[in-house]
Design a protein around this motif. Structure first.
Motif, PDB file in Angstrom:
ATOM      1  N   GLY A 158      -9.194  -0.262  -2.189  1.00 24.02           N
ATOM      2  CA  GLY A 158      -9.643   0.814  -1.302  1.00 24.02           C
ATOM      3  C   GLY A 158     -10.050   2.088  -2.027  1.00 24.02           C
ATOM      4  O   GLY A 158     -11.201   2.539  -1.894  1.00 24.02           O
ATOM      5  N   PRO A 159      -9.152   2.698  -2.809  1.00 26.51           N
ATOM      6  CA  PRO A 159      -9.539   3.931  -3.521  1.00 26.51           C
ATOM      7  C   PRO A 159     -10.666   3.712  -4.528  1.00 26.51           C
ATOM      8  O   PRO A 159     -11.548   4.565  -4.671  1.00 26.51           O
ATOM      9  CB  PRO A 159      -8.247   4.349  -4.228  1.00 26.51           C
ATOM     10  N   GLN A 189     -14.968   9.608   6.685  1.00 27.91           N
ATOM     11  CA  GLN A 189     -15.335   9.248   5.319  1.00 27.91           C
ATOM     12  C   GLN A 189     -16.334  10.236   4.721  1.00 27.91           C
ATOM     13  O   GLN A 189     -16.255  10.563   3.539  1.00 27.91           O
ATOM     14  CB  GLN A 189     -15.909   7.828   5.292  1.00 27.91           C
ATOM     15  N   THR A 203       0.601   3.710  -3.356  1.00 25.08           N
ATOM     16  CA  THR A 203      -0.450   4.682  -3.058  1.00 25.08           C
ATOM     17  C   THR A 203      -0.735   5.633  -4.210  1.00 25.08           C
ATOM     18  O   THR A 203      -1.884   5.798  -4.633  1.00 25.08           O
ATOM     19  CB  THR A 203      -0.087   5.490  -1.796  1.00 25.08           C
ATOM     20  N   SER A 258      -4.396   2.256   6.432  1.00 18.46           N
ATOM     21  CA  SER A 258      -3.589   1.049   6.484  1.00 18.46           C
ATOM     22  C   SER A 258      -2.374   1.246   7.384  1.00 18.46           C
ATOM     23  O   SER A 258      -1.965   0.324   8.087  1.00 18.46           O
ATOM     24  CB  SER A 258      -3.133   0.651   5.073  1.00 18.46           C
ATOM     25  N   SER A 303      -6.074   8.606   1.888  1.00 17.26           N
ATOM     26  CA  SER A 303      -6.807   8.181   3.083  1.00 17.26           C
ATOM     27  C   SER A 303      -6.558   6.706   3.376  1.00 17.26           C
ATOM     28  O   SER A 303      -6.352   6.323   4.536  1.00 17.26           O
ATOM     29  CB  SER A 303      -8.308   8.437   2.888  1.00 17.26           C
ATOM     30  N   SER A 304      -6.560   5.872   2.327  1.00 17.78           N
ATOM     31  CA  SER A 304      -6.302   4.439   2.516  1.00 17.78           C
ATOM     32  C   SER A 304      -4.905   4.202   3.078  1.00 17.78           C
ATOM     33  O   SER A 304      -4.702   3.298   3.898  1.00 17.78           O
ATOM     34  CB  SER A 304      -6.466   3.687   1.190  1.00 17.78           C
ATOM     35  N   ARG A 356      -5.727  -4.986  -1.638  1.00 14.06           N
ATOM     36  CA  ARG A 356      -6.346  -3.936  -0.825  1.00 14.06           C
ATOM     37  C   ARG A 356      -5.888  -2.555  -1.249  1.00 14.06           C
ATOM     38  O   ARG A 356      -6.655  -1.586  -1.184  1.00 14.06           O
ATOM     39  CB  ARG A 356      -6.023  -4.171   0.651  1.00 14.06           C
ATOM     40  N   LEU A 406       0.828  -1.198   0.000  1.00 11.92           N
ATOM     41  CA  LEU A 406       0.000   0.000   0.000  1.00 11.92           C
ATOM     42  C   LEU A 406       0.865   1.250   0.000  1.00 11.92           C
ATOM     43  O   LEU A 406       0.585   2.215  -0.720  1.00 11.92           O
ATOM     44  CB  LEU A 406      -0.922  -0.003   1.216  1.00 11.92           C
ATOM     45  N   GLY A 414     -14.029   3.077  -2.577  1.00  9.39           N
ATOM     46  CA  GLY A 414     -14.435   4.303  -1.888  1.00  9.39           C
ATOM     47  C   GLY A 414     -14.926   5.369  -2.843  1.00  9.39           C
ATOM     48  O   GLY A 414     -15.890   6.086  -2.561  1.00  9.39           O
TER      49      GLY A 414
END
Length: 419
Positions: free
Chosen positions: A130-131, A336, A71, A360, A355-356, A126, A67, A134
Motif C-alpha cells: 500500500g505505502p 488520495q 504500519t 484497512s 492512510s493505509s 498488503r 497492517l 501509493g
C-alpha cells in the motif's frame, strides 16, 4: 491543469504501473472472493449461520493485524528503499499465497486454519504494498497531472475489483483450484510490468536521523494536518460502521439465494459504480468544493448501505451496491488527492502507511465488526445499523472538522505542515 500537460497513460512507466495494478487487483479480488466463500462454506458445514458469520469477521481481523503491527515499518521502508522493489517483493509473496491455495484446493485439503494463515500472509503483503505503490505513482507523472493519474490508478483498482470477484466466482464453479491458478498467472503479469518500470528520482529523507523518529514523522504530519486527518478518519469510521461487503457471502447464500456466481456479481457491483466514477474523474477531474462533495458522498454511502441491507430483490441489491461504490470512489478520490498533493515526496511512504492503516481498519475491522454484530443481532440489522452509523459519522465530522467543509480545491497551503 495545462492543456500542454501529457495524459498519464502517455507516460511509459505509468502505463506499466497501471497494468501492474490492474492485473494484481484482479488476482487479489478473485482470491478474496473465493477465500470468503470457502471460509463461510466450510464453517456452515459444522456451524449455524451466526457462528459461520463470525468466521468471516475473524478473517477481517487476521488481515488487519499485520497492517496494524507493521504500519510504521512499512511507511519508513517505502521512503528508504526503492519503492519498485517493495512492490515486486509483495507481488511475489502474493503469487506464493495463490499457488499454495491452488495446490490445497486441487488436493481437497483446504481447511479453515490454512485459509486463515494465507489471509495473514496476504495482510503482510498488503501492508508493504500500500505505502510503496501509493508513493510510487507521484514519482511517475508530473505534479500538474497527478489528480488525473490518481483517478486512473483508482480506476485500474476498481476495474480489477469488478473483474476479480466475478472471475473468481465463475472460475470457482469450474473447480476450487482454478481461480487460484489464474491468479498466479495474473500476478506473474503484474510482476513483469513492475520489473519494466525504470528507476525514478527520489528525495532523501535524511539518513543521519534516528530511524524511529523518522517512522513516527508520518503520524505527526497527519495529526497536525487537520484536513488530511479529517479526510482519512472520516473514511475510517464511515466504512467501519457501514461495511456491508463482509456480509455478502451471507446475503448470497442465505438471503438472496444467489450462490457463488451471485456472490461474484454482488462483489463486483460496488466496483462497477466506483469504476464509472473514477473514469469520469479521469476525464473531468474534480476541482471545486472538494470537501463538501466528499462529505455528501459519504452520506450517500450510508443511505445506499441501508437500501442494500433491506433489499430482498437482486437487481435492487446490485443497484444499491453500485451507488455505494460510486459514492465511496468520490470520497477515495478526494482523500488520495489531498494526501498526495499535500505531502512532500520524502514523507509520502510514511503518510501513506498511516492512510493505509486507516483504510484497512475501515475495511478489515469493518468486516470484523459486521461479522461480530451479525452473529449477535443478525446480518440485516448489522448492515442497516451500519448505514445509519455512517450517516451519523458524516454529520459529526462536518462539525468536528470544519476544514473539510471549507476545502475548495486540492491546492496545498503556501506554508508546509511541519512535523
Amino acid at each position: 491543469m495545462s492543456d500542454a500537460a501529457p495524459h498519464p497513460l502517455a507516460i511509459r512507466d505509468f502505463r506499466f504501473y497501471w497494468v501492474a495494478r490492474l492485473a494484481s487487483t484482479i488476482a487479489q479480488m478473485s482470491m478474496v472472493i473465493v477465500i470468503g466463500w470457502q471460509v463461510y462454506d466450510i464453517a456452515r458445514r459444522t456451524m449455524d449461520l451466526h457462528h459461520a458469520a463470525l468466521q468471516l469477521g475473524l478473517i477481517g481481523v487476521v488481515q488487519f493485524v499485520p497492517l496494524f503491527v507493521l504500519t510504521l515499518v512499512t511507511g519508513w521502508t517505502a521512503d528508504r528503499i526503492d519503492r519498485r522493489w517493495i512492490a515486486r517483493a509483495t507481488i511475489a509473496l502474493e503469487t506464493f499465497c495463490a499457488a499454495t491455495l491452488g495446490w490445497l484446493s486441487w488436493h481437497g485439503a483446504t481447511t479453515l486454519p490454512s485459509l486463515f494463515a494465507i489471509a495473514a500472509l496476504l495482510g503482510v503483503a498488503r501492508a508493504f504494498a500500500g505505502p510503496a505503490l501509493g508513493a510510487l505513482a507521484p514519482n511517475l507523472v508530473p505534479r500538474e497531472i497527478l489528480p488525473r493519474a490518481i483517478a486512473l490508478s483508482s480506476m485500474s483498482w476498481q476495474a480489477g475489483a469488478i473483474a476479480g470477484p466475478a472471475l473468481g466466482g465463475y472460475l470457482y464453479a469450474i473447480s476450487a483450484a482454478t481461480p487460484y491458478l489464474v491468479s498466479c498467472a495474473l500476478f506473474a503479469l503484474s510482476l513483469t510490468c513492475m520489473l519494466l518500470i525504470r528507476p525514478v528520482p527520489r528525495t532523501d529523507m535524511g539518513r543521519g536521523r534516528n530511524p524511529w523518529k523518522q517512522m513516527v514523522d508520518g503520524l505527526h504530519y497527519v495529526r497536525r494536518n487537520k484536513l488530511v486527518l479529517g479526510a482519512i478518519s472520516l473514511d475510517l469510521f464511515a466504512v467501519l460502521l457501514g461495511g456491508a461487503t463482509a456480509m455478502l457471502p451471507v446475503y448470497a447464500r442465505d438471503i438472496l439465494h444467489a450462490g457463488p456466481a451471485g456472490l461474484g456479481n454482488l462483489r463486483a457491483a460496488p466496483a462497477l459504480g466506483a469504476t464509472l466514477t473514477a473514469a469520469w474523474f479521469a476525464w473531468r477531474p474534480l476541482k471545486h468544493d472538494v470537501g463538501v462533495k466528499m462529505l455528501a458522498a459519504v452520506g450517500v454511502f450510508g443511505v445506499a448501505t441501508i437500501g442494500f441491507g433491506l433489499s430482498r430483490f437482486m437487481p435492487l441489491s446490485l443497484l444499491c451496491l453500485a451507488l455505494l461504490g460510486a459514492a465511496d470512489m468520490l470520497s477515495v478520490f478526494v482523500r488520495q488527492s489531498l494526501i498526495q498533493l499535500y505531502t512532500p515526496d520524502e514523507m509520502r511512504g510514511r503518510v501513506g502507511a498511516v492512510s493505509s492503516l486507516f483504510i484497512s481498519a475501515s475495511n478489515e475491522l469493518g468486516e470484523a465488526e459486521s461479522g461480530f454484530l451479525a452473529s449477535a443481532v443478525g446480518p440485516v440489522v448489522a448492515v442497516v445499523g451500519g448505514g445509519i452509523g455512517a450517516i451519523g459519522v458524516t454529520l459529526l465530522w462536518a462539525w468536528i472538522f470544519p476544514e473539510l467543509r471549507r476545502a475548495r480545491t486540492f491546492d496545498p497551503p503556501a506554508e508546509p505542515i511541519s512535523v
